[in-house]
Design an enzyme around this catalytic site. Structure first.
Site, short mmCIF file in Angstrom:
data_model
loop_
_atom_site.label_atom_id
_atom_site.label_comp_id
_atom_site.label_asym_id
_atom_site.label_seq_id
_atom_site.Cartn_x
_atom_site.Cartn_y
_atom_site.Cartn_z
N SER A 116 0.81 -1.23 0.00
CA SER A 116 0.00 0.00 0.00
C SER A 116 0.84 1.28 0.00
CB SER A 116 -0.95 -0.03 1.19
OG SER A 116 -1.82 1.05 1.13
N HIS A 117 0.71 2.05 1.05
CA HIS A 117 1.37 3.36 1.12
C HIS A 117 2.77 3.25 1.74
CE1 HIS A 117 -0.67 2.34 4.77
NE2 HIS A 117 0.13 3.16 5.43
N LYS A 129 -1.90 -9.55 -0.14
CA LYS A 129 -3.22 -9.75 0.46
C LYS A 129 -4.06 -10.57 -0.49
CE LYS A 129 -5.06 -5.23 -0.90
NZ LYS A 129 -5.72 -4.01 -0.48
N ASP A 280 -2.08 6.45 -3.59
CA ASP A 280 -0.97 5.76 -2.92
C ASP A 280 -0.40 4.64 -3.79
OD1 ASP A 280 -3.16 4.10 -2.75
OD2 ASP A 280 -2.53 3.21 -0.86
N ASP A 282 -0.92 1.41 -4.18
CA ASP A 282 -1.81 0.50 -4.90
C ASP A 282 -3.11 1.15 -5.36
OD1 ASP A 282 -2.48 0.71 -2.18
OD2 ASP A 282 -3.57 -1.18 -2.20
N ASP A 284 -5.59 2.70 -3.82
CA ASP A 284 -6.88 2.69 -3.11
C ASP A 284 -7.08 3.91 -2.22
OD1 ASP A 284 -5.08 1.90 -1.18
OD2 ASP A 284 -6.09 0.03 -0.65
N ARG A 285 -6.03 4.65 -1.93
CA ARG A 285 -6.20 5.85 -1.10
C ARG A 285 -6.30 7.10 -1.96
NH1 ARG A 285 -3.03 5.53 4.54
NH2 ARG A 285 -3.47 3.36 5.02
N THR A 347 -11.38 -0.37 12.25
CA THR A 347 -10.48 0.02 11.16
C THR A 347 -10.17 -1.19 10.28
OG1 THR A 347 -9.51 1.79 12.44
CG2 THR A 347 -8.15 0.87 10.68
N GLU A 367 -10.80 7.62 7.81
CA GLU A 367 -9.90 8.76 8.00
C GLU A 367 -8.59 8.58 7.26
OE1 GLU A 367 -6.89 8.28 9.82
OE2 GLU A 367 -7.44 6.17 10.08
N LYS A 379 -11.40 0.21 -1.16
CA LYS A 379 -11.47 1.66 -1.32
C LYS A 379 -10.83 2.02 -2.65
CE LYS A 379 -7.53 2.40 1.77
NZ LYS A 379 -7.21 1.24 2.60
C1 G16 Z 1 -5.25 -0.38 5.42
C2 G16 Z 1 -6.69 -0.78 5.37
C3 G16 Z 1 -7.55 0.40 5.69
C4 G16 Z 1 -7.19 0.96 7.06
C5 G16 Z 1 -5.72 1.26 7.11
C6 G16 Z 1 -5.37 1.57 8.54
O1 G16 Z 1 -5.04 0.60 4.44
O2 G16 Z 1 -7.02 -1.26 4.07
O3 G16 Z 1 -8.88 0.01 5.65
O4 G16 Z 1 -7.88 2.12 7.35
O5 G16 Z 1 -4.98 0.13 6.70
O6 G16 Z 1 -4.03 1.59 8.71
P1 G16 Z 1 -3.41 1.57 10.17
O7 G16 Z 1 -3.75 0.24 10.79
O8 G16 Z 1 -1.95 1.79 9.93
O9 G16 Z 1 -4.03 2.72 10.92
P2 G16 Z 1 -4.01 0.39 3.26
O10 G16 Z 1 -4.24 1.54 2.33
O11 G16 Z 1 -2.68 0.42 3.95
O12 G16 Z 1 -4.35 -0.94 2.68
#
Ligand code: G16
Length: 546
Positions: A116-117, A129, A280, A282, A284-285, A347, A367, A379
């Protein structure tokens, strides 16, 4: 028809293969250990028990190790019942595009290779995943089972698969296996065009409005080029960092005001584009900005709901909405005004999936720069950008104008997240334990001009399948509209990050125009004092504020 040879490989379990908030995330150096990818993949297949002849979707965000991991994963997949693989060209698929493809092509499962990010490159992070046939991430009971199996298995099965060329689209047949390399953008672009008024957006751009999209050298570059530039007619220089690179060009592909500071700078002063956005690793953000305006993700989803029927794909409205618990309650206020249910989930996007699948919600947000609808089960960064472009094109007001009017009508939820990066995860866990023990004593106290009405550890009971998720974050909810939430991040790969979420709902004009730091700093200091953050972590100030 001949079949590929299958080999059983003996290997002891890796003890660290527990999936987190969104799949398994580790340093590249961990993932590239011998048989690491194969052992985790085997644990997933041993859990899923796919029937012979299953179809699988695979794609990733293009980060370092993506191509190698895909080849290794395919070999295990084929030995575990998969006979058809749909994979993005060059191994690329954004997370929302993969989710859509799983649904569209009725796949039995999907693997998305991304951290992801998190930063990329040889010293960065990697992740894996897996999603279910709904297109959504596997639920908690499934990931728990994967971990359990990963701790007991004594090896894996692999097919003797030659290297598969992913550089050209088309179909390859290999002794009973079909590999289809697809254009990663095509189906997703069709989906977006079915939801939004592309003509209206194109006219708005032709009328001289300007946009800027920062793909951060991650997966959304090709998607933005095809949709924003080639379909909607935005000039090519509307895009920044549009070429996907294995190390993201050294950028940290996290769309937030700190890591996308260049974009924030562009949003300031005369001549700023009408809308600026970043996505980000992938895809999704999303982070969205307007001239001199940061759009909080919590406000973004609330404004979307208030305007949802103005967007073609949502003319009929939505049955309900959801937000993750730490996300501000701006969405709840709009939902209440429309008489819609608003669900509060832990979350992690996967918690929205049951609600989406059951048709209880049609819009949801977090958030952490995540927003999406029922069009897929992840997302979706570019979707959020198109939603806002469509809204601007039909509305006539500027982004800051829409936001100001929204606050005047519903009040403003000032919102901030203070992050404390704690190198020693044990100390962060101790802090959370101490805080949990303190909860009964906090209830009903009046620490700073507001009584704590609720002091609890968020426990979720899924309204669809009645599954329970405990310890999802400590909440202090005040009688005066303020709220403090504490939780530990579930996406890091080293140490721990304590997240402190701060929120204050205000309705007076003088409070609405306050800067968010001015509105929330006293609450943040109170949060630090209550949890004795300095005592437990040695940190006297947050390491980052978003
Ligand atoms: C992932 C999940 C999101 C979640 C985020 C929280 O995001 O897919 O639904 O809100 O983690 O991150 P943390 O646990 O660090 O607060 P992503 O974009 O990293 O896949």
């Amino acid at each position: 028809m001949s079949t590929l040879d299958i080999t059983d490989v003996s290997f002891p379990p890796y003890v660290d293969q527990r999936p987190g908030t969104a799949g398994l995330r580790k340093k590249v150096s961990v993932f590239s250990q011998p048989h690491y990818v194969e052992m985790f993949t085997q644990a997933v297949f041993s859990t899923l028990k796919l029937p012979a002849g299953s179809r699988l979707v695979i794609g990733g965000d293009g980060r370092y190790f993506n191509s190698e991991a895909i080849q290794r994963l395919m070999a295990v997949a084929v030995a575990n019942g998969v006979s058809e693989i749909i994979v993005g060209q060059h191994g690329l698929l954004s997370t929302p595009a993969a989710s859509h493809l799983i649904r569209l092509r009725h796949a039995a499962a999907g693997f998305i290779l991304t951290a992801s990010h998190n930063p990329g490159g040889p010293s960065g992070d990697f992740g894996l995943k897996f999603n279910t046939p709904t297109g959504g991430q596997a639920p908690e009971h499934v990931t728990d089972e994967v971990f359990r199996i990963s701790q007991q298995q004594t090896g894996y099965r692999r097919a003797d698969l030659p290297h598969v060329d992913l550089s050209r689209t088309g179909i390859t047949r290999l002794a009973g296996l079909v590999v289809e390399v697809v254009d990663p953008v095509a189906d997703y672009a069709v989906l977006m065009e079915s939801l939004f008024d592309f003509q209206r957006i194109a006219d708005w751009l032709r009328a001289g409005h300007r946009i800027r999209f920062d793909a951060m050298h991650a997966v959304t570059g090709p998607y933005a080029r095809r949709i924003l530039v080639e379909r909607l007619g935005a000039p090519l220089d509307s895009l920044r960092h549009a070429e996907p690179l294995p190390d993201f060009g050294g950028l940290h592909p996290d769309p937030n005001p700190i890591d996308a500071a260049g974009l924030v700078a562009e949003s300031r002063g005369a001549g700023a584009p009408d809308l600026l956005a970043a996505s980000d690793g992938d895809g999704d953000r999303n982070m969205i900005l307007g001239p001199d305006t940061f759009l909080s993700p919590c406000d973004s989803v609330a404004v979307m709901l208030a305007n949802v029927t103005r967007i073609p794909g949502y003319r009929e409205g939505v049955p309900g909405v959801a937000r993750s618990m730490p996300t501000s309650r701006a969405l709840d206020v709009v939902a209440a005004s429309l008489g819609l249910p608003c669900y509060e989930t832990p979350t992690g996007w996967r918690f929205f999936c049951n609600l989406l699948e059951a048709g209880r919600i049609g819009l949801c947000g977090e958030e952490s720069f995540g927003t999406s609808s029922a069009h897929c089960r992840e997302k979706d960064g570019l979707w959020a950008v198109l939603f806002w472009l469509n809204l601007l094109a039909v509305d006539g007001r500027s982004l800051p104008g829409i936001l100001r009017d929204h606050w005047a009508r519903f009040g403003r939820h000032h919102y901030q997240r203070w992050d404390y990066v704690v190198p020693d995860a044990g100390r962060a866990n101790e802090l959370m334990e101490a805080l949990r023990r303190l909860l009964p004593a906090l209830q009903g106290t009046n620490p700073a001009g507001g009584i704590i009405d609720t002091a609890d550890d968020f426990h979720y009971r899924d309204p669809v399948d009645a599954s329970e998720s405990a310890h999802q974050g400590v909440r202090l909810i005040f009688s005066n509209g303020a709220r403090i939430v504490y939780r530990l991040s579930g996406t890091g790969t080293a140490g721990a990050t304590l997240r402190v979420y701060l929120e204050r709902h205000v309705t007076l004009p003088g409070e609405i125009v306050l800067s968010t730091p001015a509105a929330l700093t006293p609450l943040g200091e109170l949060a630090a004092q209550i949890a004795r953050i300095a005592h437990h972590t040695g940190l006297s100030a947050p390491t980052g504020m978003i």
